[in-house]
Scaffold this motif. Structure first.
Motif, PDB file in Angstrom:
ATOM      1  N   SER A  10       0.888  -1.331  -0.013  1.00 46.30           N
ATOM      2  CA  SER A  10       0.114  -0.029   0.126  1.00 46.30           C
ATOM      3  C   SER A  10       0.837   1.239   0.068  1.00 46.30           C
ATOM      4  CB  SER A  10      -1.038  -0.045   1.113  1.00 46.30           C
ATOM      5  OG  SER A  10      -0.045  -0.137   2.731  1.00 46.30           O
ATOM      6  N   ARG A  11       2.053   1.337   0.548  1.00 47.41           N
ATOM      7  CA  ARG A  11       2.829   2.416   0.631  1.00 47.41           C
ATOM      8  C   ARG A  11       4.223   2.398   0.079  1.00 47.41           C
ATOM      9  NH1 ARG A  11       2.324   4.885   6.808  1.00 47.41           N
ATOM     10  NH2 ARG A  11       3.043   6.694   5.622  1.00 47.41           N
ATOM     11  N   PHE A  12       4.952   1.396   0.118  1.00 45.71           N
ATOM     12  CA  PHE A  12       6.141   1.202  -0.468  1.00 45.71           C
ATOM     13  C   PHE A  12       6.485   0.256  -1.624  1.00 45.71           C
ATOM     14  CE2 PHE A  12       6.088   1.973   4.233  1.00 45.71           C
ATOM     15  CZ  PHE A  12       6.949   3.034   4.029  1.00 45.71           C
ATOM     16  N   ASP A  13       5.469  -0.048  -2.342  1.00 47.90           N
ATOM     17  CA  ASP A  13       5.541  -0.949  -3.404  1.00 47.90           C
ATOM     18  C   ASP A  13       6.536  -0.367  -4.678  1.00 47.90           C
ATOM     19  OD1 ASP A  13       4.431  -3.363  -5.061  1.00 47.90           O
ATOM     20  OD2 ASP A  13       3.838  -1.743  -6.585  1.00 47.90           O
ATOM     21  N   TYR A  14       6.295   0.779  -4.882  1.00 50.26           N
ATOM     22  CA  TYR A  14       7.254   1.585  -5.825  1.00 50.26           C
ATOM     23  C   TYR A  14       8.716   1.468  -5.303  1.00 50.26           C
ATOM     24  CZ  TYR A  14       9.154   4.876  -9.203  1.00 50.26           C
ATOM     25  OH  TYR A  14      10.036   5.528 -10.054  1.00 50.26           O
ATOM     26  N   GLY A  15       8.831   1.911  -3.844  1.00 50.68           N
ATOM     27  CA  GLY A  15      10.164   1.819  -3.674  1.00 50.68           C
ATOM     28  C   GLY A  15      10.785   0.494  -3.784  1.00 50.68           C
ATOM     29  N   VAL A  16      10.224  -0.821  -3.352  1.00 49.01           N
ATOM     30  CA  VAL A  16      10.569  -1.910  -3.343  1.00 49.01           C
ATOM     31  C   VAL A  16      11.079  -2.171  -4.974  1.00 49.01           C
ATOM     32  CG1 VAL A  16      10.196  -4.500  -3.266  1.00 49.01           C
ATOM     33  CG2 VAL A  16       9.347  -2.877  -1.302  1.00 49.01           C
ATOM     34  N   LEU A  17      10.367  -1.922  -5.740  1.00 47.89           N
ATOM     35  CA  LEU A  17      10.500  -2.228  -7.251  1.00 47.89           C
ATOM     36  C   LEU A  17      11.979  -1.495  -7.616  1.00 47.89           C
ATOM     37  CD1 LEU A  17       9.224  -3.325  -9.976  1.00 47.89           C
ATOM     38  CD2 LEU A  17       8.250  -1.017 -10.521  1.00 47.89           C
ATOM     39  N   ILE A  18      11.965   0.034  -7.173  1.00 47.56           N
ATOM     40  CA  ILE A  18      13.264   0.557  -7.654  1.00 47.56           C
ATOM     41  C   ILE A  18      14.467   0.037  -6.839  1.00 47.56           C
ATOM     42  CG2 ILE A  18      14.454   2.728  -7.170  1.00 47.56           C
ATOM     43  CD1 ILE A  18      12.266   3.030  -9.462  1.00 47.56           C
ATOM     44  N   PHE A  19      14.012  -0.665  -5.735  1.00 47.06           N
ATOM     45  CA  PHE A  19      15.290  -1.322  -4.980  1.00 47.06           C
ATOM     46  C   PHE A  19      15.816  -2.594  -5.829  1.00 47.06           C
ATOM     47  CE2 PHE A  19      16.617  -4.800  -2.126  1.00 47.06           C
ATOM     48  CZ  PHE A  19      17.697  -4.426  -1.625  1.00 47.06           C
TER      49      PHE A  19
END
Length: 509
Positions: free
Chosen positions: A175-184
């Motif tokens: 809900s909050r960090f999906d895009y951040g995990v993808l960039i990681f």
């Protein structure tokens, strides 16, 4: 057959001209001319499609100017970040990795400040964490033997990427960090794999992190400075607008159900009333929008009337309560459009009470709209809810007398006989109303009562929001009756004195 062909070839078409003569029509022929007409039709079709597309774009821009503003803001951010390519000192400062800043602007910039903040922070955290882990893994692998270096790098990529991908299925992360995990995942894989062949890995990672920081900073500055669009403000306006649509839709549905078929109005008025009656559909279709706006609003800093810790989750609860109310109104709309209608005498028996209940219910919704818009506690909401509850009880009592109206009785006097003064009335009993004709009216009444109960749920949710967001109470400006009372007392006293003086003065003859 040959004779028929010969006869058809000898036939010709002629037209009469004004001077009385006739001219022969010669059919147009030629491959060049046919090709020209086809190309002309193709060009006209393409021009017509382009015109229609531009016309639709113009209507969209006029209806929603915020989308035009968003496009201008993205263009401005891209122009600013492109300076790192056009200007030699800036280009040399980032080491030729300015493309990462441009890619960051393209991927990160969103229509609202909350969504832009969410993506910027996710990208910054994901890039920094992945860069740090990538450099650390490369340092560990470089200090091991030559044969173990690819094994350590491959194992680290397998473990960390697998764990990061699995975390995307967790609701709290998604809900909050999906895009951040993808960039990681993307950044760690690039650094780990490319670091095996690159000597200056730390310098490369530093330049990429710097360019991404430049891109995210430009996005945040442009989105907050140039015509800012706040996700929290958009969510607040959406909830207020949906409350208004529910109130109008409820009034129009009940009024349309009990409308006399003989009454007619203009076509534009009917179209406007129909749009208001179908306003509940907008409420039913905004669940995903409300949830996304509430999620992005939590990333925004304090702005306007909204604090940093504003209870945005409560808006989602209010939206859910409104959708429960919207489902009842959808059923009411189905009763209006039903082919089977209740008898007129039953409608007239419940018309006044049903209209009263719909009016009191819509008044409660309108007062909640005023409370949300002003962000001040209402002093009339309890009174309006009490009137709605009283109307519900009145409708229930009226429903108890429905069985007496299912059978229509009429009385008529017999003709007077010669010399007879008294006549006995003759009672005619008609057939009872069919059961299928009563269903729409019974559904309408039950849905009105259920809708009133669900409106109380909306009132409760708004009260919770007012307590959590600390809405200011409305100060009723009561008129100062002291001066008026004193003035009236003085006038009354002077009138008494004048009356006494008049009584004491003897009348003149």
């Amino acid at each position: 057959m040959a004779i028929a062909k010969q006869v058809s070839s000898n036939l010709e078409w002629r037209i009469n001209v004004p001077d009385g003569t006739s001219e022969r029509l010669v059919p147009e022929s030629g491959a060049v001319l046919k090709l020209w007409w086809r190309l002309k039709g193709l060009l006209e079709g393409m021009i017509l499609k382009i015109y229609k597309f531009l016309y639709k774009a113009w209507k969209l821009a006029v209806a929603e100017p915020k989308k035009v503003i968003h496009g201008i803001k993205v263009g401005l951010a891209m122009s600013l970040v492109s300076l790192f390519y056009y200007m030699r000192p800036l280009y040399e400062g980032v080491g030729g990795n300015a493309m990462w800043a441009i890619m960051t602007v393209v991927v990160v910039f969103e229509s609202t400040i909350g969504a832009t903040f969410c993506k910027c922070i996710n990208r910054a955290i994901g890039t920094t964490l992945a860069g740090s882990l990538g450099v650390g893994v490369h340092w560990i692998a470089s200090h091991s033997s030559k044969d173990m270096e690819p094994i350590i790098i491959g194992a680290s990529v397998f473990v960390l990427v697998s764990a990061a991908t699995f975390s995307r299925f967790m609701p709290a992360i998604k809900s909050r960090f999906d895009y951040g995990v993808l960039i990681f995942i993307l950044t760690f894989s690039l650094i780990s794999v490319s670091g095996y062949r690159v000597d200056k890995l730390f310098e490369m990672a530093h330049q990429r992190v710097s360019t991404i920081a430049i891109g995210t900073s430009l996005c945040i500055i442009v989105s907050m400075v140039v015509c800012p669009i706040w996700a929290g403000g958009e969510l607040h306006q959406l909830i207020c607008l949906n409350l208004e649509k529910l109130a109008c839709s409820l009034d129009e549905c009940v009024a349309e159900f009990f409308k006399d078929n003989k009454t007619s109005s203009a076509a534009d008025i009917e179209e406007d009333r129909r749009k208001k009656m179908l306003g509940y559909k907008c409420v039913l279709n905004t669940k995903a929008t409300e949830e996304s706006m509430a999620r992005f609003a939590r990333w925004e800093p304090a702005h306007g009337r909204f604090n940093f810790r504003h209870p945005w989750k409560q808006y989602v609860k209010i939206g859910a309560s409104m959708r429960n109310c919207g489902y009842c109104i959808e059923t009411l709309s189905g009763c209006v459009n039903s082919k089977i209608q209740a008898p007129i005498h039953l409608k007239s028996h419940l018309k006044r009470i049903c209209l009263r209940l719909s009016t009191t219910s819509s008044n409660v919704l309108k007062e909640l709209t005023s409370t949300m818009k002003t962000m001040k506690k209402s002093s009339k909401i309890e009174l309006l809810v009490g009137e709605m509850s009283f109307a519900v009880e009145e409708l229930r009592n009226a429903m108890k007398s429905i069985p007496n109206h299912l059978i229509i009785t009429t009385q008529s006097s017999s003709e007077a006989h010669h010399g007879e003064a008294n006549t006995e009335p003759i009672t005619k009993i008609t057939a009872p109303s069919p059961f299928m004709e009563i269903i729409p009216l019974a559904t309408m009444v039950s849905m009105l009562i259920e809708n009133a109960a669900r409106i109380e749920g909306i009132v409760k949710a708004v009260d919770e929001l007012a307590a959590m967001a600390k809405f200011k109470p409305v100060i009723d400006k009561k008129p100062n009756h002291t001066h008026t009372h004193t003035h009236s007392t003085k006038i009354h006293t002077s009138d008494n004195q004048d009356h006494d003086q008049t009584m004491k003065t003897p009348p003149k003859v």
